[in-house]
Write a protein that holds these residues in place. Structure first.
Motif, PDB file in Angstrom:
ATOM      1  N   ARG A  72     -14.581 -15.257  -3.219  1.00 14.40           N
ATOM      2  CA  ARG A  72     -13.371 -16.426  -3.000  1.00 14.40           C
ATOM      3  C   ARG A  72     -13.742 -17.475  -3.931  1.00 14.40           C
ATOM      4  O   ARG A  72     -14.553 -18.197  -2.966  1.00 14.40           O
ATOM      5  N   PRO A  73     -12.754 -18.073  -4.497  1.00 12.85           N
ATOM      6  CA  PRO A  73     -12.978 -19.739  -4.507  1.00 12.85           C
ATOM      7  C   PRO A  73     -13.115 -20.620  -3.488  1.00 12.85           C
ATOM      8  O   PRO A  73     -13.075 -21.788  -3.292  1.00 12.85           O
ATOM      9  N   GLU A  74     -12.502 -20.657  -2.621  1.00 16.22           N
ATOM     10  CA  GLU A  74     -10.999 -21.093  -1.430  1.00 16.22           C
ATOM     11  C   GLU A  74     -12.814 -22.781  -0.869  1.00 16.22           C
ATOM     12  O   GLU A  74     -12.506 -23.816  -0.782  1.00 16.22           O
ATOM     13  N   ALA A  75     -13.604 -21.853  -0.083  1.00 16.46           N
ATOM     14  CA  ALA A  75     -14.623 -23.378   0.564  1.00 16.46           C
ATOM     15  C   ALA A  75     -15.314 -23.385  -0.826  1.00 16.46           C
ATOM     16  O   ALA A  75     -16.112 -24.423  -0.164  1.00 16.46           O
ATOM     17  N   VAL A  76     -16.320 -22.568  -1.313  1.00 17.00           N
ATOM     18  CA  VAL A  76     -16.780 -23.701  -2.976  1.00 17.00           C
ATOM     19  C   VAL A  76     -15.480 -24.670  -3.630  1.00 17.00           C
ATOM     20  O   VAL A  76     -16.513 -25.991  -3.269  1.00 17.00           O
TER      21      VAL A  76
END
Length: 487
Positions: A72-76
């Motif tokens: 999932r892209p949010e944290a990175v």
């Protein structure tokens, strides 16, 4: 938040809570709505919530969460935005084990949160009887799942309890510190829930999931860490918030939240702040206390969210005195009766730990699940000794550690029982009736770092009238699959 105020730079948004969700919300407010005045109020004396960087024997380590889901892209993406792009590191090894039936056994592949598409995937972990029981799934009539069902109960009915007790339970326990027989399949493993709704056979449904995943093969690591620890992330986000003009106050508990004719009043012991918008990014029990006056219905629902407590033991050894099995660590099924629930060979899993001191080997163990309170009453030294006892039994490690640290996370992980998704929908419905108010955090759509960031993003967008993020999270919570070998 009134859009006219946002554009003219006159609006003031207060974020209650300085964990990763609250800080991510503040960061998004400042980047999406330049000119907004943002104030973050954190009750404790530090930022970051369950993300905590520390050190042992001079080596930097995480004393809380140690990795984030990279699929999932949010944290990175947030890490990159706040200047940590060069520090992002995948695990050095993803090979893990499970300590069950008296031995460390390779973590099976070809399953979805412990549920196989074929019995052979669990060979070696399950008994021959357990493997035969899985094969009965294709002959059983369909099992009705309704609006939600407990993961453990459903999987046990289809495949037998051994699958749950020896694989599903430790994998789910690694994410939620919960009881698989209580955890909502719809909230915690939504892909399995969809498979259960659309296929009469669970193994057939899992094979369909696997075929779909193979057709859309994602590249890159499943998980990502940060050199120096993911505990650096909230500190970097806070620095970015301040650089953009945001204010952050620690040691400032919010004692009152009141709706006014023009916005909100946020009360602390020292002063009352006037705000156009408020984002409540604190644990459910704290949110319940704040919303009791303005939204008693939401507060009642929030007050029903239960939490699990746990403790992490970090142990440092001289590498020359250790001879550990290969891999990043192991999980421990509760059914086997041991004290620890997992161990991470941190120096093996994260290259930056090994690089900081090649002569040191850092391990982590964890104890504590939902409903287990007695173990957390033990003294630190006793928890270390219990960990050493289990490590010796599992791996043969008998050396004396050169340093130890115990970190306790009281009420650290919210529980997602059957019906959790419906409770979250009711909370958001009640909150949405109060203009300029939103909630976010681990209590709602997932306990991992990407889930908290996605929840924060959705809360900010909701204030601006964009409900797409909230609807997406309701439809597809941010899953936090266990990568094996970690707590």
């Amino acid at each position: 938040m009134r859009e006219t105020d946002t554009r003219t730079g006159n609006s003031h948004a207060v974020v209650v809570g300085g964990g990763i969700a609250g800080l991510a919300a503040a960061h998004r407010l400042l980047t999406r709505h330049p000119g907004t005045r943002v104030t973050v109020l954190e009750a404790s004396d530090r930022l970051g919530g369950k993300l905590l960087a520390g050190e042992i024997e001079g080596v930097r380590v995480d004393l809380g969460a140690e990795s984030m889901l990279a699929r999932r892209p949010e944290a990175v993406a947030l890490a990159r935005e706040v200047g940590l792009a060069d520090s992002l590191q995948p695990p050095a090894t993803a090979t893990a084990s499970i300590w069950t039936r008296g031995a460390l056994r390779p973590m099976p592949k070809g399953h979805v949160m412990g549920v196989p598409g074929d019995a052979s995937a669990l060979s070696g972990v399950l008994s021959e009887e357990g493997l035969r029981r899985i094969e009965q799934d294709r002959e059983l009539p369909p099992t009705e799942v309704g609006d939600d069902v407990a993961v453990g109960a459903y999987v046990a009915e289809r495949l037998g309890r051994e699958v749950v007790d020896r694989l599903v339970e430790p994998l789910l326990g690694g994410v939620y510190a919960g009881d698989a027989y209580r955890i909502s399949m719809r909230a915690a493993v939504p892909q399995l829930f969809e498979a259960a709704r659309t296929h009469g056979s669970l193994t057939e449904g899992v094979r369909a999931l696997q075929a779909r995943a193979a057709a859309h093969q994602q590249t890159g690591p499943v998980f990502m860490g940060i050199a120096g620890g993911v505990g650096r992330l909230p500190l970097a986000v806070a620095e970015s918030v301040r650089a953009r003009g945001g204010e952050i106050h620690t040691g400032t508990p919010v004692t009152a939240l009141r709706r006014t004719a023009t916005g909100w009043q946020v009360g602390t012991a020292e002063r009352t702040l006037e705000a156009d918008a408020v984002i409540v990014a604190v644990p459910a029990y704290a949110a319940a206390a704040l919303l009791g006056t303005e939204s008693p219905a939401a507060a009642a629902e929030l007050g029903c969210v239960e939490y699990a407590s746990m403790a992490l033991m970090t142990l440092a050894y001289r590498r020359s005195e250790t001879d550990l099995p290969e891999g990043s660590g192991f999980l421990v099924p509760p059914v086997d009766g041991h004290t620890i629930k997992a161990s991470t060979f941190a120096s093996r899993k994260w290259g930056w730990i090994a690089d900081e001191d090649p002569d040191l080997l850092v391990l982590r163990t964890s104890v504590g699940r939902y409903g287990e309170t007695e173990i957390l009453k033990r003294e630190d030294a006793e928890l270390v000794e219990l960990s050493r006892h289990d490590l010796r039994a599992a791996t043969g490690l008998a050396a004396e550690p050169v340093a130890t640290r115990v970190t306790r996370w009281h009420d650290g992980l919210p529980q997602y029982p059957v019906g959790h998704h419906a409770r979250v929908a009711r909370i958001r419905d009640q909150v949405s009736r109060l203009p300029g108010l939103a909630v976010c955090g681990a209590a709602y759509d997932g306990v991992g770092i990407p889930a908290c960031v996605a929840s924060a993003d959705a809360a900010v967008d909701q204030l601006a009238g964009d409900l797409a993020g909230v609807h997406e999270l309701t439809r597809d919570p941010v899953r936090s699959p266990h990568g094996g070998g970690g707590e």
